[in-house]
Design a protein around this motif. Structure first.
Motif, PDB file in Angstrom:
ATOM      1  N   LEU A   1       0.699  -1.298   0.139  1.00  0.00           N
ATOM      2  CA  LEU A   1      -0.058   0.037   0.035  1.00  0.00           C
ATOM      3  C   LEU A   1       0.905   1.283  -0.005  1.00  0.00           C
ATOM      4  O   LEU A   1       1.731   1.300   0.619  1.00  0.00           O
ATOM      5  N   LEU A   2       0.698   2.025  -1.010  1.00  0.00           N
ATOM      6  CA  LEU A   2       1.193   3.546  -0.969  1.00  0.00           C
ATOM      7  C   LEU A   2       0.237   4.494  -0.634  1.00  0.00           C
ATOM      8  O   LEU A   2      -0.916   4.438  -1.250  1.00  0.00           O
ATOM      9  N   LEU A   3       0.457   5.372   0.167  1.00  0.00           N
ATOM     10  CA  LEU A   3      -0.403   6.502   0.640  1.00  0.00           C
ATOM     11  C   LEU A   3       0.041   7.882  -0.004  1.00  0.00           C
ATOM     12  O   LEU A   3       1.355   8.165  -0.065  1.00  0.00           O
ATOM     13  N   PHE A   4      -0.643   8.564  -0.947  1.00  0.00           N
ATOM     14  CA  PHE A   4      -0.547  10.004  -1.043  1.00  0.00           C
ATOM     15  C   PHE A   4      -1.220  10.705  -0.183  1.00  0.00           C
ATOM     16  O   PHE A   4      -2.449  11.011   0.113  1.00  0.00           O
ATOM     17  N   SER A   5      -0.496  11.610   0.744  1.00  0.00           N
ATOM     18  CA  SER A   5      -1.228  12.421   1.970  1.00  0.00           C
ATOM     19  C   SER A   5      -1.057  13.747   1.539  1.00  0.00           C
ATOM     20  O   SER A   5       0.086  14.307   1.525  1.00  0.00           O
ATOM     21  N   TRP A   6      -2.182  14.523   1.151  1.00  0.00           N
ATOM     22  CA  TRP A   6      -2.141  15.759   0.779  1.00  0.00           C
ATOM     23  C   TRP A   6      -2.460  16.371   2.215  1.00  0.00           C
ATOM     24  O   TRP A   6      -2.829  15.849   3.072  1.00  0.00           O
ATOM     25  N   PRO A   7      -2.135  17.795   2.364  1.00  0.00           N
ATOM     26  CA  PRO A   7      -2.135  18.472   3.647  1.00  0.00           C
ATOM     27  C   PRO A   7      -3.377  19.030   4.075  1.00  0.00           C
ATOM     28  O   PRO A   7      -3.729  20.241   4.231  1.00  0.00           O
ATOM     29  N   SER A   8      -4.316  18.013   4.188  1.00  0.00           N
ATOM     30  CA  SER A   8      -5.604  18.306   5.082  1.00  0.00           C
ATOM     31  C   SER A   8      -5.117  18.859   6.449  1.00  0.00           C
ATOM     32  O   SER A   8      -4.308  18.295   6.958  1.00  0.00           O
ATOM     33  N   ALA A   9      -5.881  19.824   6.977  1.00  0.00           N
ATOM     34  CA  ALA A   9      -5.594  20.461   8.264  1.00  0.00           C
ATOM     35  C   ALA A   9      -5.775  19.456   9.349  1.00  0.00           C
ATOM     36  O   ALA A   9      -5.271  19.629  10.472  1.00  0.00           O
ATOM     37  N   GLY A  10      -6.851  18.687   8.976  1.00  0.00           N
ATOM     38  CA  GLY A  10      -7.161  17.703  10.129  1.00  0.00           C
ATOM     39  C   GLY A  10      -7.791  18.531  11.277  1.00  0.00           C
ATOM     40  O   GLY A  10      -7.837  18.389  12.480  1.00  0.00           O
ATOM     41  N   ALA A  11      -8.515  19.800  11.159  1.00  0.00           N
ATOM     42  CA  ALA A  11      -8.855  20.702  11.960  1.00  0.00           C
ATOM     43  C   ALA A  11     -10.473  20.530  12.417  1.00  0.00           C
ATOM     44  O   ALA A  11     -11.094  21.468  12.834  1.00  0.00           O
ATOM     45  N   GLY A  12     -11.119  19.331  12.065  1.00  0.00           N
ATOM     46  CA  GLY A  12     -12.243  19.315  12.241  1.00  0.00           C
ATOM     47  C   GLY A  12     -13.574  19.392  11.137  1.00  0.00           C
ATOM     48  O   GLY A  12     -12.867  20.052  10.222  1.00  0.00           O
ATOM     49  N   VAL A  13     -14.714  19.293  11.392  1.00  0.00           N
ATOM     50  CA  VAL A  13     -15.626  19.447  10.249  1.00  0.00           C
ATOM     51  C   VAL A  13     -16.493  20.621  10.358  1.00  0.00           C
ATOM     52  O   VAL A  13     -17.093  20.895  11.787  1.00  0.00           O
ATOM     53  N   GLY A  14     -16.613  21.256   9.586  1.00  0.00           N
ATOM     54  CA  GLY A  14     -17.207  22.715   9.600  1.00  0.00           C
ATOM     55  C   GLY A  14     -17.224  23.323   8.085  1.00  0.00           C
ATOM     56  O   GLY A  14     -16.405  22.874   7.178  1.00  0.00           O
ATOM     57  N   ARG A  15     -17.999  24.428   7.853  1.00  0.00           N
ATOM     58  CA  ARG A  15     -18.055  24.953   6.593  1.00  0.00           C
ATOM     59  C   ARG A  15     -16.701  25.778   6.050  1.00  0.00           C
ATOM     60  O   ARG A  15     -16.135  25.756   5.081  1.00  0.00           O
ATOM     61  N   ARG A  16     -16.054  26.260   7.361  1.00  0.00           N
ATOM     62  CA  ARG A  16     -14.726  26.908   7.150  1.00  0.00           C
ATOM     63  C   ARG A  16     -13.658  25.936   6.813  1.00  0.00           C
ATOM     64  O   ARG A  16     -12.807  25.956   5.694  1.00  0.00           O
ATOM     65  N   THR A  17     -13.592  24.779   7.573  1.00  0.00           N
ATOM     66  CA  THR A  17     -12.438  23.643   7.391  1.00  0.00           C
ATOM     67  C   THR A  17     -12.694  22.770   5.996  1.00  0.00           C
ATOM     68  O   THR A  17     -11.835  22.494   5.578  1.00  0.00           O
ATOM     69  N   TYR A  18     -13.892  22.935   5.713  1.00  0.00           N
ATOM     70  CA  TYR A  18     -14.324  22.174   4.518  1.00  0.00           C
ATOM     71  C   TYR A  18     -13.923  22.840   3.453  1.00  0.00           C
ATOM     72  O   TYR A  18     -13.266  22.339   2.398  1.00  0.00           O
ATOM     73  N   ALA A  19     -14.164  24.189   3.065  1.00  0.00           N
ATOM     74  CA  ALA A  19     -13.636  25.013   2.297  1.00  0.00           C
ATOM     75  C   ALA A  19     -11.955  24.882   2.128  1.00  0.00           C
ATOM     76  O   ALA A  19     -11.434  24.839   0.947  1.00  0.00           O
ATOM     77  N   ASP A  20     -11.436  25.005   3.199  1.00  0.00           N
ATOM     78  CA  ASP A  20     -10.013  25.009   3.492  1.00  0.00           C
ATOM     79  C   ASP A  20      -9.281  23.778   2.928  1.00  0.00           C
ATOM     80  O   ASP A  20      -8.446  23.953   1.851  1.00  0.00           O
ATOM     81  N   ASP A  21      -9.742  22.781   3.271  1.00  0.00           N
ATOM     82  CA  ASP A  21      -9.464  21.402   2.927  1.00  0.00           C
ATOM     83  C   ASP A  21      -9.673  21.171   1.187  1.00  0.00           C
ATOM     84  O   ASP A  21      -8.715  20.823   0.529  1.00  0.00           O
ATOM     85  N   ARG A  22     -10.719  21.738   0.652  1.00  0.00           N
ATOM     86  CA  ARG A  22     -11.059  21.641  -0.578  1.00  0.00           C
ATOM     87  C   ARG A  22      -9.902  22.466  -1.573  1.00  0.00           C
ATOM     88  O   ARG A  22      -9.547  21.770  -2.325  1.00  0.00           O
ATOM     89  N   ARG A  23      -9.675  23.520  -1.021  1.00  0.00           N
ATOM     90  CA  ARG A  23      -8.427  24.313  -1.654  1.00  0.00           C
ATOM     91  C   ARG A  23      -7.202  23.497  -1.606  1.00  0.00           C
ATOM     92  O   ARG A  23      -6.583  23.514  -2.468  1.00  0.00           O
ATOM     93  N   ARG A  24      -6.735  22.857  -0.642  1.00  0.00           N
ATOM     94  CA  ARG A  24      -5.611  22.123  -0.239  1.00  0.00           C
ATOM     95  C   ARG A  24      -5.701  20.663  -1.084  1.00  0.00           C
ATOM     96  O   ARG A  24      -4.531  20.732  -1.815  1.00  0.00           O
ATOM     97  N   ALA A  25      -6.594  20.280  -1.340  1.00  0.00           N
ATOM     98  CA  ALA A  25      -6.847  19.190  -1.795  1.00  0.00           C
ATOM     99  C   ALA A  25      -6.551  19.304  -3.689  1.00  0.00           C
ATOM    100  O   ALA A  25      -5.809  18.783  -4.298  1.00  0.00           O
ATOM    101  N   GLU A  26      -7.224  20.409  -3.907  1.00  0.00           N
ATOM    102  CA  GLU A  26      -7.368  21.007  -5.465  1.00  0.00           C
ATOM    103  C   GLU A  26      -5.658  21.190  -5.642  1.00  0.00           C
ATOM    104  O   GLU A  26      -5.056  20.745  -6.876  1.00  0.00           O
ATOM    105  N   ALA A  27      -5.200  22.010  -4.679  1.00  0.00           N
ATOM    106  CA  ALA A  27      -3.874  22.449  -4.885  1.00  0.00           C
ATOM    107  C   ALA A  27      -2.825  21.357  -4.869  1.00  0.00           C
ATOM    108  O   ALA A  27      -1.871  21.384  -5.573  1.00  0.00           O
ATOM    109  N   SER A  28      -3.163  20.385  -4.279  1.00  0.00           N
ATOM    110  CA  SER A  28      -2.093  19.312  -4.312  1.00  0.00           C
ATOM    111  C   SER A  28      -2.223  18.276  -5.417  1.00  0.00           C
ATOM    112  O   SER A  28      -1.605  17.438  -5.724  1.00  0.00           O
TER     113      SER A  28
END
Length: 355
Positions: free
Chosen positions: A130-157
């Protein structure tokens, strides 16, 4: 018993070496800069445990790297060391699986999920490297702000994930035929990880056009937090079909996490909740599996949802889904499923229901 997960990441390295720590921010030099290494976990049946019970005990090792700007041939690349270790493992096990995690995961959480997935599939008869690609999700909990931030991070990754796929392809091409393994390489993306693979596909197109290298055998998109036209749209994931033998979409119309993505976040219909938007122009390479009957309709009792309260984690904890995934990863053809109608029913064309 121990399990080793190999990784590539564009996260910031907080501490290197044999006792490494990987942070939640992007690599400080460039968002597509990659570091490689491995994570070891002790224990069996980790998929039966909570992440908190074992993820902090993980042994993270960063592959040493030394770049020579004057003479590239003298550089020591972490990617080469990890790919060679993967090659050695594949000579023993056979196939390998690339896993891209979803929203709200620290590095240790992502690595723990990968270890759970590896042992879960091995328990079902598909023991893979198994090979993991780990993009920099903030792991900061679930919410509108953290969702939007993680989505930007996933796209940029996406650029980093695309680089990792192209580097792996180059490694295989440059490996002497006598030293290659005959195992297949698969890809599994969960939830927001599907947003990262969209970015990877588009990043690769800037280098190779639509000639995505055929590195992958089976591609599985599960609980995909992606638009429902993504496997048909050239500017989204569709070009990935050039780079794989088959692409399987697993969806659950009662996925509460994707309901939230639909409604609270204002996204279009999600692939992981409704399947592809249009059937008429769906590629013959795409199979679509409705898992809802095994996750929702047959749930009984007060604790029926205890293992998966959102209906979003079935890819790693539902035995019937695992059985189907193992058969897909073993290369079972769609028509072969018709021989055992008690397992999968053909709705129409490439659309199926688990039974």
């Amino acid at each position: 018993m121990a399990v080793t997960i190999y990784f590539a990441t564009n996260r910031k390295v907080v501490k290197g070496g044999e006792d490494a720590e990987i942070g939640e921010a992007f690599h400080p030099d460039n968002i597509d800069e990659l570091r490689f290494g491995k994570v070891a976990f002790a224990g069996k049946d980790l998929f039966k445990k909570d992440l908190a019970d074992f993820m902090d005990k993980a042994k993270i090792s960063l592959a040493p790297e030394r770049l020579d700007k004057d003479d590239a041939a003298r550089s020591k690349l972490g990617s080469a060391a990890v790919f060679d270790a993967v090659r050695e493992d594949m000579l023993k096990k056979g196939d390998a699986l690339i896993f891209v995690h979803g929203y709200d995961h620290t590095f240790r959480e992502a690595a723990g999920r990968a270890a759970q997935l590896q042992q879960w599939l091995a328990g079902g008869g598909k023991d893979m490297t198994l090979l993991l690609f780990s993009w920099p999700s903030a792991g900061a909990g679930v919410g509108r702000r953290t969702y939007a931030d993680d989505r930007r991070r996933a796209e940029a990754s996406g650029a980093a994930l695309g680089r990792a796929i192209l580097k792996a392809t180059d490694f295989i091409r440059n490996t002497p035929r006598a030293e290659r393994c005959d195992g297949r390489i698969h890809l599994l993306c969960h939830s927001m990880g599907n947003w990262a693979i969209r970015g990877a596909v588009q990043a690769m197109r800037t280098f190779v056009g639509d000639n995505i290298p055929p590195l992958l055998d089976e591609v599985i998109l599960t609980a995909a937090d992606e638009d429902d036209d993504t496997v048909q749209a050239r500017h989204k994931i569709a070009p990935l079909l050039r780079g794989c033998r088959r692409l399987t979409v697993y969806y659950n119309h009662q996925d509460l996490a994707l309901k939230a993505s639909d409604y609270a976040m204002g996204n279009p219909d999600r692939l992981g909740r409704s399947g592809p938007r249009r059937k008429a122009d769906l590629s013959d390479k795409v199979a679509v599996i409705n898992v809802a009957p095994k996750i929702i309709w047959e749930s009984k009792g007060a604790n029926a949802w205890a293992a998966d309260p959102t209906g979003h984690q079935y890819f790693r904890n539902n035995a019937r889904v695992r059985q189907d995934m193992v058969e897909v990863l073993n290369g079972k053809l769609d028509e072969e499923f018709l021989e055992k109608k008690e397992r999968r029913v053909n709705d129409i064309g490439s659309y199926w229901r688990l039974t």
